[in-house]
Design a protein around this motif. Structure first.
Motif, short mmCIF file in Angstrom:
data_model
loop_
_atom_site.label_atom_id
_atom_site.label_comp_id
_atom_site.label_asym_id
_atom_site.label_seq_id
_atom_site.Cartn_x
_atom_site.Cartn_y
_atom_site.Cartn_z
N UNK A 1 47.96 112.84 28.17
CA UNK A 1 49.17 113.52 28.77
C UNK A 1 49.95 113.02 28.28
N UNK A 2 51.35 113.80 28.21
CA UNK A 2 52.72 113.24 27.73
C UNK A 2 53.24 112.02 28.25
N UNK A 3 53.29 110.99 27.74
CA UNK A 3 53.82 109.76 28.45
C UNK A 3 55.30 109.91 29.10
N UNK A 4 55.47 110.75 29.77
CA UNK A 4 57.10 111.21 30.03
C UNK A 4 57.44 110.25 31.40
N UNK A 5 58.41 109.62 31.24
CA UNK A 5 59.12 109.10 32.66
C UNK A 5 60.02 109.87 33.09
N UNK A 6 60.98 110.29 32.31
CA UNK A 6 62.37 111.01 32.68
C UNK A 6 62.68 111.94 31.54
N UNK A 7 63.13 113.03 31.80
CA UNK A 7 64.02 113.69 30.85
C UNK A 7 65.28 113.13 30.85
#
Lengths: 244, 244, 244, 244, 244, 244
Positions: free
Chosen positions: A156-162
């Protein structure tokens, strides 16, 4: 809230027209042309299958940024940093800011021992190049991680925040959003704000260039920045085709 | 307001012991050793009877700053920047900050075509070196201008405001003032604030190193900084023997 | 033997007041402030648990030195070498001299694959900075090796000889010891001598700056240096609390 | 006095065969190939019709030297300094020594606002390159000044003294003259001596590489050097066709 | 075919006198002094028992070249590149050309994981230094490979072709071979040609310095170059004592 | 004449689609985006109202060029030259070629003491970046001179010739025009040709990367180049709206 004297004629709380063009060049895993009015920055995100020495063997990734301006991206031609043999203090300050901001956007422990290189190159400058760079690099980085997902290298995309950024300032006594070059060179205070889509601060860098500013003004600037960044976060997600 | 867990044992709003030693070395027009607890910085102010090329013939002065750390001012030895042949991005960022802050303190049009060079050299580091440097350089610069008055080259010290700086941060969830090294390396947010003795902001540089921070926390940090800087301004004036 | 015209008023064979302050800063394994009159040098000794590539795997240690001057340690401000991006020939010559001198003081085969880094930073200069640096670095190095003994990493301090250094010169026709800045800039000949506490030479570097000097003068200068260094060796041992 | 074990088989006080070839290359005002045995150095002297900024308008000349080694002048190939982008500390030390030595040979006030550039380039190294360089540069400089006389730009060669240099050392306990590479790498002490033809010292640089050396040894080395330099001065004058 | 106005008085198709002196210096595996008239270049070939990182473990060798000029090899003294801290664009261009040319002469797969370093240092320049360097380096490289054969490290010299180079140009409207400095600085077109002894091209680099040149002129220049290179190949083989 | 195996599927004598976009960025006097297929280069021409020191006071103008690649303009990310602190040999070679080529296009004596700076920055690379740069810079330079005419600073564009450039090579034994990256990396010979619209040569730079090439092949390549450049000259004039 309007400012008659704002050179751009914009309302005090108005962004310039923003355009995000994905897949702008063909080699990079992520490649975005971002335009804040006449400011144009190419942001590419490149994946390298290793980390710097200080992280080797820790199972963690790294993200780093570099920034440059084409010599004639500006009103008068600047010397080429490669020819001078060194990056200016301003360049280093900006690329360190971009790197810190984007490291806050992603979980460095969730994409293996890889490095994401962000390159932000200004092809035309009209104020706000560093905030455009951060905002565009966010989208390029997202695209690059999507390539890793597609190649099944991460799940998965290791996104925390935009994360997005905007400048605010005090122009002729009035706090205004997103200064262009004319406004920036005439303003008393210049502040760059980086925030998450949860409305939290990543970076606040304010400088009184003329008069020192008081707490009330500071609060007004932060209000403007917060509203501007909400808009930018929305545009980033639209550009990426994400449901909100 | 106290924090049991603060490594230094200080109250959240407590500065470390501050010491300002004027005339620390003998050659410079202004020479100050400033100590914020175990952080020790030599700040010298040197007058040069000319300005950089971009200002020549404009009847205006200039003020610029450089920053350095002795290789073993820190816990582990750092490489010497002169031997590596370049200053790090961090060094350049700090010396640009010191320069901008002190240019806000003095009237550049009121001391002729001269340059004031501020050199801030850290001989022992324990957190807060850039804020100590700004606070000490203010006193060294004042002393250097006093030499120009004494030599009857200018009629008065070209003072606009007293300027001082302090760090604030969020340590274990609690906003605290003046972080030492242990607190700094464990904190979530680190903000450096430069203010005038009129309570106005010159610079605000906040970075979320762990979690992004919200507006409430930002306000608490600014409150702490403002109170701390008032104290520092008082100490600067005492050191200079100025009536308040 | 006296010289009426010696600017310092000292007898021809008199050292300036010498002060050795151990544990001057807190991070380094050895840290000494040495003062030869108004010349003040911070000497730190730092232990690194590895050796340079050319020595790896040979079971031998290494010792190396770096030298710097704060920009306003001198009468007029000098450019900062880190900002210029290179060390001057003079700086390199001095740090090579310090390194060779101290490598003669210790047995490089008796402290394992470790590097001792000596940093000699001049905070105030009044002539004789290199000889003060060597003399102070000897004490700092001794203290650093004592830390290794205390940590039971080596069984004894790998001492071969105590080493100290002093300058001699010919001022207005008279050989004199330990030149300060005024004497140094007016003298005809300048010689730096490094000797062991056994009265043997490690380094002799003499330069005729005005008139070439003859063999008789050379012998007088060496006599002065030898007596001066005996004194410095005694002070080094006193500072370290060593029975003589 | 002989040394059976001297690798070169020479007597302790014997120079290697010395050859001085004038007009070795055609462009320079002075151009000398000097050979000390297998050590071969091209010394050119070039006249420039201006002085460095710090001397402008003072009616005085300047003399400066640079030194280099071809990458394969040595047993193993060394990195090319131009490609590495910096001169080593050793190179700088040597060229500073050559410059100081030759400035003692000529009267800087007697040839107008001109600079004499000495370039000493080693094409084959076998020990003693710096002493060969000084000895050869003396002849090249003399020839260059003779060109100025010939062109009627100055009335006489601004000679103060003939200057030459030689190394001495302690090899297997015995003081010897003019060390070649094999002797140099195995010796305990290495001293370079620069003297005038009046038998006075310009420079003495002695280093104990193994054991520290005592005063008696020092005197023996100085005796050897003095005799060797007398010989070199004689050869310089012969090469120049000067009556003695 | 003659040119009355050629400053050298040579026929249009005449080379300058060429001399190849092998074993010119003693340390390098191959060492050649090549002279094209007054142009003199020392070419050494050094064998290193490893390859650059990008080739490690591929069982292949490498060949690389560096080029330099002594500061006073030219009519006016040039700055020393090592002192300036960088090689000029011209130097880099020439050394890249030498490297490419010689890599075409040998089979890189036939001498193991070794690097051949070619150093071409101009001690006297009179036009055509790069073509002399290539022609001389060919012989030095051959000699160095012969050393490897002699040491039984490879079974045969990995020769593909003999390679030589010459300049051609248009001087006062007439195509001429092997321009010396006077001819070169006055010519309209300058072309450097590198060919094999099979009469094939390795490199052609032509530049119109004044008037652009037409196809007919190009063909005339190539004819001259081809004949000149045949001669040079013959001289290379003679110098190496090879039967033709 | 066709080549079945050409990766691009183009005929041997076919250019890639060429696009010239004038006024691509807003600040430069001339600004062109040139595309040779997927190769995209921004060429800007900037006028500076002074000349370099070596030309001052001669009443003559100057024209110079710089070249760069964005780090991810290429298939794998390259290091940024500004961050490495030096331009590669390849970069310098290319920018010297661009400068020489364009200096042949204009009359340097006909636009006063001004410098025209050409900046060619590759934003996407697919082979042939230097030839695209020269061809695009010609148009940008023309536009910049037109600005000087418009401002009545010069009376006419100081045009000597239209200049354009193209690559030719031998791919699988067949001479082909305008190599893209795939063809370039697989070809035996690569030649860059710069010509005027009169059909004359400015520069010819051919390199045999695999097999050396013979005279017949050379002629075939020159034929292809000449035809290709005629086409490019036509497109340049069309883009500028010039009657042919």
């Amino acid at each position: 809230m309007t400012v008659d004297t704002r050179p751009s004629g914009r309302a005090a709380d108005a962004l310039r027209p923003v355009r995000l063009t994905r897949r702008y060049t063909k080699h990079a895993e992520g490649s975005v042309l971002i335009e804040f009015g006449d400011t144009k920055v190419i942001c590419t995100a490149s994946i390298e299958e290793k980390v710097p020495p200080f992280l080797r063997g820790k199972g963690q990734g790294w993200l780093t940024a570099e920034y440059g301006m084409l010599p004639r991206s500006t009103h008068s031609r600047m010397d080429r940093e490669a020819a001078k043999g060194k990056q200016s203090g301003r360049t280093q300050e900006i690329q360190r800011l971009i790197g810190r901001s984007l490291r806050a956007a992603f979980d460095l422990n969730a994409f293996g021992e890889r490095t994401l290189h962000l390159d932000c190159d200004v092809i035309q400058a009209d104020g706000g190049t560093r905030t455009a760079a951060i905002t565009g690099a966010m989208v390029a980085a997202y695209d690059a991680f999507a390539v890793l997902v597609e190649r099944q290298l991460i799940s998965a995309i290791p996104l925390k925040h935009f994360v997005a950024a905007i400048s605010v300032g005090v122009y002729r006594g009035v706090p205004v959003l997103d200064l262009d070059y004319l406004e920036d060179s005439g303003c008393d205070t210049d502040m760059n704000v980086v925030m998450t889509d949860a409305g939290h601060f990543i970076e606040v860098q304010g400088t009184a260039e003329g008069e020192a500013f008081d707490r009330v003004t500071m609060n007004q600037m932060l209000d403007l920045a917060q509203a501007g960044i909400e808009n930018l976060n929305r545009m980033q997600k639209e550009a990426l085709g994400l449901a909100q």
